[in-house]
Design an enzyme around this catalytic site. Structure first.
Site, PDB file in Angstrom:
ATOM      1  N   THR A 130      26.159  34.361 -17.421  1.00 50.29           N
ATOM      2  CA  THR A 130      25.601  33.442 -16.364  1.00 50.29           C
ATOM      3  C   THR A 130      25.603  31.963 -16.905  1.00 50.29           C
ATOM      4  O   THR A 130      25.322  31.762 -18.108  1.00 50.29           O
ATOM      5  CB  THR A 130      24.133  34.320 -16.155  1.00 50.29           C
ATOM      6  N   ASP A 131      25.283  31.221 -15.797  1.00 48.79           N
ATOM      7  CA  ASP A 131      25.057  29.761 -16.180  1.00 48.79           C
ATOM      8  C   ASP A 131      23.697  29.633 -16.676  1.00 48.79           C
ATOM      9  O   ASP A 131      23.638  28.489 -17.287  1.00 48.79           O
ATOM     10  CB  ASP A 131      25.506  28.983 -15.062  1.00 48.79           C
ATOM     11  N   GLU A 132      22.894  30.744 -16.417  1.00 48.28           N
ATOM     12  CA  GLU A 132      21.508  30.370 -16.864  1.00 48.28           C
ATOM     13  C   GLU A 132      21.224  30.296 -18.315  1.00 48.28           C
ATOM     14  O   GLU A 132      20.239  29.979 -19.002  1.00 48.28           O
ATOM     15  CB  GLU A 132      20.709  31.439 -16.411  1.00 48.28           C
ATOM     16  N   TYR A 155      15.170  36.848 -19.065  1.00 50.80           N
ATOM     17  CA  TYR A 155      16.553  37.372 -18.487  1.00 50.80           C
ATOM     18  C   TYR A 155      17.522  36.413 -19.305  1.00 50.80           C
ATOM     19  O   TYR A 155      18.655  37.119 -19.884  1.00 50.80           O
ATOM     20  CB  TYR A 155      16.676  37.225 -17.123  1.00 50.80           C
ATOM     21  N   LYS A 159      20.751  37.513 -21.956  1.00 52.48           N
ATOM     22  CA  LYS A 159      22.046  37.463 -21.721  1.00 52.48           C
ATOM     23  C   LYS A 159      22.595  36.207 -22.713  1.00 52.48           C
ATOM     24  O   LYS A 159      23.722  36.616 -23.184  1.00 52.48           O
ATOM     25  CB  LYS A 159      22.214  36.549 -20.443  1.00 52.48           C
ATOM     26  N   VAL A 211       9.189  30.648  -0.262  1.00 52.84           N
ATOM     27  CA  VAL A 211       9.741  29.510  -1.083  1.00 52.84           C
ATOM     28  C   VAL A 211       8.960  29.254  -2.316  1.00 52.84           C
ATOM     29  O   VAL A 211       7.654  28.918  -2.146  1.00 52.84           O
ATOM     30  CB  VAL A 211       9.984  28.345  -0.194  1.00 52.84           C
TER      31      VAL A 211
END
Ligand code: NAD
Ligand code: DAU
Length: 341
Positions: A130-132, A155, A159, A211
């Protein structure tokens, strides 16, 4: 004797959002590939995501845990040539509440899978990341494959750890792995804990949508089919040891996205509820995917507004799918099919 010419592909996490879309694409695009869907059926795994393919003779289901060596050895023992590895705990908010399952599945699971894959002489291994792992951007700039890893949530740290373990197996053992790092996916079969399906499902019932913070965090949205075609290209054409960024070139603030969803569903903007921000909330993700475009001839093709409209339509047309998750009924799908869980 047809089986002799079949290419056997294990897809881990094939009952999840992206894995199920990937399996559907592969069975369509690759007529000589047989897929073994290896999935633990955690809360995020839903066999109904592949209901339309239940009778397909080129798709087998194997219930197992990537962190369990016996399970993995059993799944790989019979002439498997490739693995595309999606299985992971995937939701940031859950990792903030309890990081344990993330460390186990994402880190230990990847290590166990890699060790078994080495023993079984796997020829191609795609690690879906993932880009995270790159952390957060300010108002400008993009993540490239050279951006240093700086994960901010349990998380993304799990990763990033798995990415480094994959890297080490390439360098130490010459293991044939490639890694993809993609931005935020949207499309059919996404678990309704993630922003888009959660908001659609709430709005359908005229409930408010939460939100986080000021709603100005930016995500780079990509349709799941574009992500899957990128993974497909990496599997078939990627260079061993390389990392490929994949992104949708569709940056939107969460508030812009929320307004688009409200407009699509013709709901009043008064349904927006601002809630406490996510701890450590990354401000902005944006992907430079020119390496994948140049090397693999891959490009994202779905225009965001069109993809979002189709996605809203899919959730409206598949209200039963969301309802079975809301009620928990989806958890007994496997039991009904196989007689035990
Ligand atoms: P998901 O949560 O919808 O699905 C995960 C699947 O993995 C489930 O079917 C679950 O049962 C299975 N699984 C979890 N732990 C397992 C274990 N120990 N053994 C076997 N199976 C297990 O996730 P998703 O959104 O489809 O993401 C898939 C992958 O893509 C993940 O690795 C995620 O990090 C990555 N990714 C996701 C996005 C996104 O926007 N969703 C973007 C980039 C990368
Ligand atoms: O960038 C890729 C990542 O995208 C993947 O690696 C993850 O698996 C995937 O879950 C996703 O992570 P995000 O945290 O960006 O996705 P999520 O849908 O949880 O949140 C999107 C944005 O919306 C984020 O800025 C947080 C915000 N949000 C989320 C939820 C669930 C809200 O404002 N309200 C909400 O209720």
């Amino acid at each position: 004797h047809k089986g002799l010419f079949m290419d056997k592909l294990v897809v881990t996490g094939g009952c999840g959002f992206i894995g199920s879309n990937f399996i559907r694409m592969i069975l369509e695009k690759e007529p000589t590939v047989e897929v073994i869907n290896f999935d633990l059926l955690t809360y995020a795994g839903n066999l109904a995501n592949l209901k339309d393919l239940e009778k397909n003779p080129r798709l087998k289901f194997f219930k197992g845990d990537i962190a369990n060596k016996l399970d993995v050895d059993n799944a790989l023992k019979d002439g498997v040539s490739s693995i595309v590895h999606f299985a992971a705990e995937s939701h940031v908010d859950r990792s903030i509440l309890d990081s344990g399952p993330f460390i186990r599945s994402n880190i230990v699971g990847t290590q166990v899978l890699l060790d078994s894959a080495r023993t079984h002489n796997i020829k191609r291994f795609v690690h879906v990341s993932t880009d995270e792992v790159y952390g957060s951007l300010g108002d400008t700039g993009f993540f490239t494959e050279e951006t240093p890893l700086a994960p901010n949530s349990p998380y993304s740290a799990s990763k990033a750890s798995s990415d480094l373990i994959v890297r080490s197996y390439v360098h130490t053992f010459g293991f044939p792995a490639m890694t993809t790092r993609c931005s935020n996916n949207y499309g059919p079969y996404q678990f309704p804990e993630k922003l888009i399906p959660l908001f659609i499902s709430n709005l359908q019932r005229n409930e408010q949508v939460p939100v986080y913070g000021d709603g100005l965090n930016v995500r780079d949205w990509i349709h799941v089919n574009d992500h899957c075609s990128g993974i497909h290209a990496v599997w078939r054409k990627g260079r061993v040891g390389e990392v490929y960024n994949l992104g949708g070139k569709s940056e939107r603030t969460n508030l812009e996205l929320t307004h688009a969803l409200l407009n699509n569903l013709q709901k009043p903007h008064s349904l927006i509820r601002y809630v406490k921000d996510r701890p450590g909330h990354d401000k902005r993700y944006a992907i430079d995917c020119s390496k994948a475009e140049k090397e693999l001839g891959w490009v994202p093709t779905v225009v965001f507004e069109e993809g979002l409209k189709q996605t809203v339509e899919w959730y409206l047309a598949n209200a039963d799918w969301i309802n079975s998750i809301r009620t928990g009924d989806y958890l007994s799908y496997y039991q009904k099919q196989y007689g035990h869980r």
